[in-house]
Enzyme design. Sequence first.
Site, PDB file in Angstrom:
ATOM      1  N   ARG A   1       0.812  -1.215   0.000  1.00 29.89           N
ATOM      2  CA  ARG A   1       0.000   0.000   0.000  1.00 29.89           C
ATOM      3  C   ARG A   1       0.846   1.266   0.000  1.00 29.89           C
ATOM      4  O   ARG A   1       0.367   2.345  -0.300  1.00 29.89           O
ATOM      5  CB  ARG A   1      -0.943  -0.011   1.203  1.00 29.89           C
ATOM      6  CG  ARG A   1      -0.240  -0.128   2.536  1.00 29.89           C
ATOM      7  CD  ARG A   1      -1.192  -0.490   3.652  1.00 29.89           C
ATOM      8  NE  ARG A   1      -1.513   0.659   4.491  1.00 29.89           N
ATOM      9  CZ  ARG A   1      -2.733   0.925   4.906  1.00 29.89           C
ATOM     10  NH1 ARG A   1      -3.728   0.150   4.575  1.00 29.89           N
ATOM     11  NH2 ARG A   1      -2.969   1.955   5.668  1.00 29.89           N
TER      12      ARG A   1
ATOM     13  N   ARG B   1       7.658   6.282  -5.613  1.00 31.43           N
ATOM     14  CA  ARG B   1       7.450   7.205  -6.743  1.00 31.43           C
ATOM     15  C   ARG B   1       8.763   7.771  -7.254  1.00 31.43           C
ATOM     16  O   ARG B   1       9.653   8.079  -6.462  1.00 31.43           O
ATOM     17  CB  ARG B   1       6.578   8.381  -6.306  1.00 31.43           C
ATOM     18  CG  ARG B   1       5.208   8.010  -5.840  1.00 31.43           C
ATOM     19  CD  ARG B   1       4.318   9.241  -5.831  1.00 31.43           C
ATOM     20  NE  ARG B   1       3.089   8.978  -5.107  1.00 31.43           N
ATOM     21  CZ  ARG B   1       2.876   9.333  -3.852  1.00 31.43           C
ATOM     22  NH1 ARG B   1       3.798   9.980  -3.180  1.00 31.43           N
ATOM     23  NH2 ARG B   1       1.730   9.044  -3.269  1.00 31.43           N
TER      24      ARG B   1
ATOM     25  N   ARG C   1      -1.690  -7.998  16.727  1.00 27.42           N
ATOM     26  CA  ARG C   1      -0.517  -7.250  17.113  1.00 27.42           C
ATOM     27  C   ARG C   1      -1.012  -6.094  17.984  1.00 27.42           C
ATOM     28  O   ARG C   1      -2.019  -5.450  17.648  1.00 27.42           O
ATOM     29  CB  ARG C   1       0.144  -6.743  15.833  1.00 27.42           C
ATOM     30  CG  ARG C   1       1.552  -6.320  15.962  1.00 27.42           C
ATOM     31  CD  ARG C   1       2.511  -7.438  16.227  1.00 27.42           C
ATOM     32  NE  ARG C   1       3.806  -6.815  16.495  1.00 27.42           N
ATOM     33  CZ  ARG C   1       4.638  -7.183  17.436  1.00 27.42           C
ATOM     34  NH1 ARG C   1       4.367  -8.215  18.200  1.00 27.42           N
ATOM     35  NH2 ARG C   1       5.772  -6.552  17.605  1.00 27.42           N
TER      36      ARG C   1
ATOM     37  N   ARG D   1       7.038   5.110  15.755  1.00 31.37           N
ATOM     38  CA  ARG D   1       6.651   6.448  15.307  1.00 31.37           C
ATOM     39  C   ARG D   1       6.616   7.405  16.471  1.00 31.37           C
ATOM     40  O   ARG D   1       6.301   7.010  17.603  1.00 31.37           O
ATOM     41  CB  ARG D   1       5.213   6.419  14.753  1.00 31.37           C
ATOM     42  CG  ARG D   1       5.084   5.847  13.406  1.00 31.37           C
ATOM     43  CD  ARG D   1       3.748   6.224  12.798  1.00 31.37           C
ATOM     44  NE  ARG D   1       2.642   5.450  13.311  1.00 31.37           N
ATOM     45  CZ  ARG D   1       1.667   4.954  12.551  1.00 31.37           C
ATOM     46  NH1 ARG D   1       1.667   5.167  11.264  1.00 31.37           N
ATOM     47  NH2 ARG D   1       0.689   4.269  13.081  1.00 31.37           N
TER      48      ARG D   1
ATOM     49  N   GLU E   1       4.980   5.492  19.730  1.00 31.42           N
ATOM     50  CA  GLU E   1       4.179   4.291  19.463  1.00 31.42           C
ATOM     51  C   GLU E   1       5.066   3.045  19.534  1.00 31.42           C
ATOM     52  O   GLU E   1       6.018   2.932  18.761  1.00 31.42           O
ATOM     53  CB  GLU E   1       3.604   4.430  18.046  1.00 31.42           C
ATOM     54  CG  GLU E   1       2.143   4.124  17.954  1.00 31.42           C
ATOM     55  CD  GLU E   1       1.612   4.442  16.571  1.00 31.42           C
ATOM     56  OE1 GLU E   1       1.210   5.593  16.361  1.00 31.42           O
ATOM     57  OE2 GLU E   1       1.607   3.547  15.708  1.00 31.42           O
TER      58      GLU E   1
ATOM     59  N   TYR F   1      -7.583  -5.359   8.550  1.00 35.32           N
ATOM     60  CA  TYR F   1      -7.093  -4.012   8.792  1.00 35.32           C
ATOM     61  C   TYR F   1      -7.673  -3.092   7.723  1.00 35.32           C
ATOM     62  O   TYR F   1      -7.257  -3.132   6.569  1.00 35.32           O
ATOM     63  CB  TYR F   1      -5.568  -3.989   8.740  1.00 35.32           C
ATOM     64  CG  TYR F   1      -4.994  -2.662   9.137  1.00 35.32           C
ATOM     65  CD1 TYR F   1      -5.008  -2.259  10.459  1.00 35.32           C
ATOM     66  CD2 TYR F   1      -4.458  -1.808   8.198  1.00 35.32           C
ATOM     67  CE1 TYR F   1      -4.501  -1.033  10.832  1.00 35.32           C
ATOM     68  CE2 TYR F   1      -3.951  -0.576   8.559  1.00 35.32           C
ATOM     69  CZ  TYR F   1      -3.974  -0.202   9.884  1.00 35.32           C
ATOM     70  OH  TYR F   1      -3.479   1.020  10.247  1.00 35.32           O
TER      71      TYR F   1
ATOM     72  N   ASP G   1      -8.975   0.787   6.247  1.00 33.02           N
ATOM     73  CA  ASP G   1      -8.921   2.239   6.377  1.00 33.02           C
ATOM     74  C   ASP G   1     -10.323   2.711   6.734  1.00 33.02           C
ATOM     75  O   ASP G   1     -11.306   2.034   6.418  1.00 33.02           O
ATOM     76  CB  ASP G   1      -8.495   2.877   5.047  1.00 33.02           C
ATOM     77  CG  ASP G   1      -7.025   2.634   4.759  1.00 33.02           C
ATOM     78  OD1 ASP G   1      -6.252   2.491   5.728  1.00 33.02           O
ATOM     79  OD2 ASP G   1      -6.657   2.576   3.573  1.00 33.02           O
TER      80      ASP G   1
HETATM   81  N1  UDP Z   1       6.669   0.376   6.790  1.00 29.80           N
HETATM   82  C1  UDP Z   1       8.032   0.421   6.858  1.00 29.80           C
HETATM   83  N2  UDP Z   1       8.645   1.612   7.122  1.00 29.80           N
HETATM   84  C2  UDP Z   1       7.960   2.750   7.329  1.00 29.80           C
HETATM   85  C3  UDP Z   1       6.558   2.705   7.249  1.00 29.80           C
HETATM   86  C4  UDP Z   1       5.932   1.510   6.984  1.00 29.80           C
HETATM   87  O1  UDP Z   1       8.696  -0.591   6.704  1.00 29.80           O
HETATM   88  O2  UDP Z   1       8.586   3.797   7.568  1.00 29.80           O
HETATM   89  C5  UDP Z   1       6.002  -0.929   6.493  1.00 29.80           C
HETATM   90  C6  UDP Z   1       5.608  -1.690   7.761  1.00 29.80           C
HETATM   91  O3  UDP Z   1       5.775  -3.071   7.530  1.00 29.80           O
HETATM   92  C7  UDP Z   1       4.131  -1.360   7.899  1.00 29.80           C
HETATM   93  C8  UDP Z   1       3.688  -1.312   6.438  1.00 29.80           C
HETATM   94  O4  UDP Z   1       4.812  -0.725   5.768  1.00 29.80           O
HETATM   95  O5  UDP Z   1       3.438  -2.325   8.616  1.00 29.80           O
HETATM   96  C9  UDP Z   1       2.429  -0.502   6.190  1.00 29.80           C
HETATM   97  O6  UDP Z   1       2.637   0.817   6.624  1.00 29.80           O
HETATM   98  P1  UDP Z   1       1.452   1.792   6.920  1.00 29.80           P
HETATM   99  O7  UDP Z   1       2.009   3.159   7.111  1.00 29.80           O
HETATM  100  O8  UDP Z   1       0.420   1.617   5.876  1.00 29.80           O
HETATM  101  O9  UDP Z   1       0.950   1.232   8.296  1.00 29.80           O
HETATM  102  P2  UDP Z   1      -0.089   1.875   9.324  1.00 29.80           P
HETATM  103  O10 UDP Z   1       0.345   3.288   9.579  1.00 29.80           O
HETATM  104  O11 UDP Z   1      -1.387   1.815   8.656  1.00 29.80           O
HETATM  105  O12 UDP Z   1       0.064   1.052  10.514  1.00 29.80           O
END
Ligand code: UDP
Length: 381
Positions: free
Chosen positions: A168, A172, A245, A276, A296, A342, A344
Amino acid sequence: MYDYLIVGSGFFGSVFARQMTDAGARCLVVEQRHHIGGNCHTEDNDGIHVHKYGPHIFHTNSEAVWKYVHQFATFSRFSYRPKVHYRGNFYSFPINLMTLYQLWGVSTPQQARERLEAERIKIDKPSNLEEWILSMVGRQIYETFIYGYTRKQWGRDPKELPASIIRRIPIRLTWNDDYFNDRFCGIPIGGYTQLFKKLLHGVPVETGADFIADREKLESKATKIVYTGPLDRLFEYQLGTHDWRGLRFKQRTHDVADYQGVAAINHTERDVPYTRTVEHKHFEPVETSHTVVTEEYPTSWKFGQEMYYPINNDTNEQLQQKYLAMLPANYIAGGRLASYRYFDMHQVIASALQVAAKEIRYHAAGVVPLPSVNAPRRRAA
Ligand code: UDP
């Protein structure tokens, strides 16, 4: 007697309640927590709307859903542009021309394409997340942006995870650093909880009410039950427990107006324990001398804890299908927990609108007429 008892006040339950109430049905919402809005809940911290269960950025390609939510809130022009922090360096994210410039000094789409071509590892049929990302962008990008974050997020090696988890996120070869490709994106001004209050206006809601603990009594109050909790709990775990999780949040207040200059920084090093840091005031700018930042921490999930991310492996999928097959005829299940998916937010809203429309058609056709459906609109002013 109610037509619908709606268990859970997240987007699925609240949108369904709104639609059916507007169609004249009698709805009662019961919510286990002491607030409405499920994981979208925001809390006012001296003017800053804190996303208590992780950042929720509303994005959709559906004009219908975008128009729908605008009935209940005004949205800010927010677009999500997180940064990545890795070994003392900051990068643009999701991967775009700026990221590749920061990594390699390439500055045109053509240069980026050539460099990526050289970096890619040829893997014929990538069979997991690691192989897929290596075959798309090579090892340096994998290690800088993906490996540590994914390892922390899922508690497993990316070799043991499906590529679908990461597909997802865009890659780019332009300067566009918007996280989402969708046409519409924003944050409800005043916070999500305000939006839910409007959504549920005129609908009776009981908070702090555990449906499972009081099931017989609550079931007897309505013809149909709309259940948005986890199915394993509904069936008293008789076939087994789903795996999730978990997440832990550490919320800190800083006495500075701006702490990190952006809504979210992804910390992609494996040894930094959180994934994060989210600075909430950047979702909806406010002038305050303080700021609230949440770290987080992904965790393994233990029975009884909040459920965040489903682990959609074969075992869990089969269990979900078995539980779905056990659903009584007067039950409707929907939303992230009951679907074990999961989603949106816009997906949940679209599905609740669809299910509600089907119910309305069903009753309008007189298949099982409900006394109150098609009665005059009773939405309070
Ligand atoms: N991911 C990653 N690095 C990042 C952000 C995301 O490796 O900096 C990977 C990670 O495995 C994550 C997946 O991409 O579970 C999907 O990220 P997304 O931001 O869509 O997750 P959400 O914020 O929805 O938990």
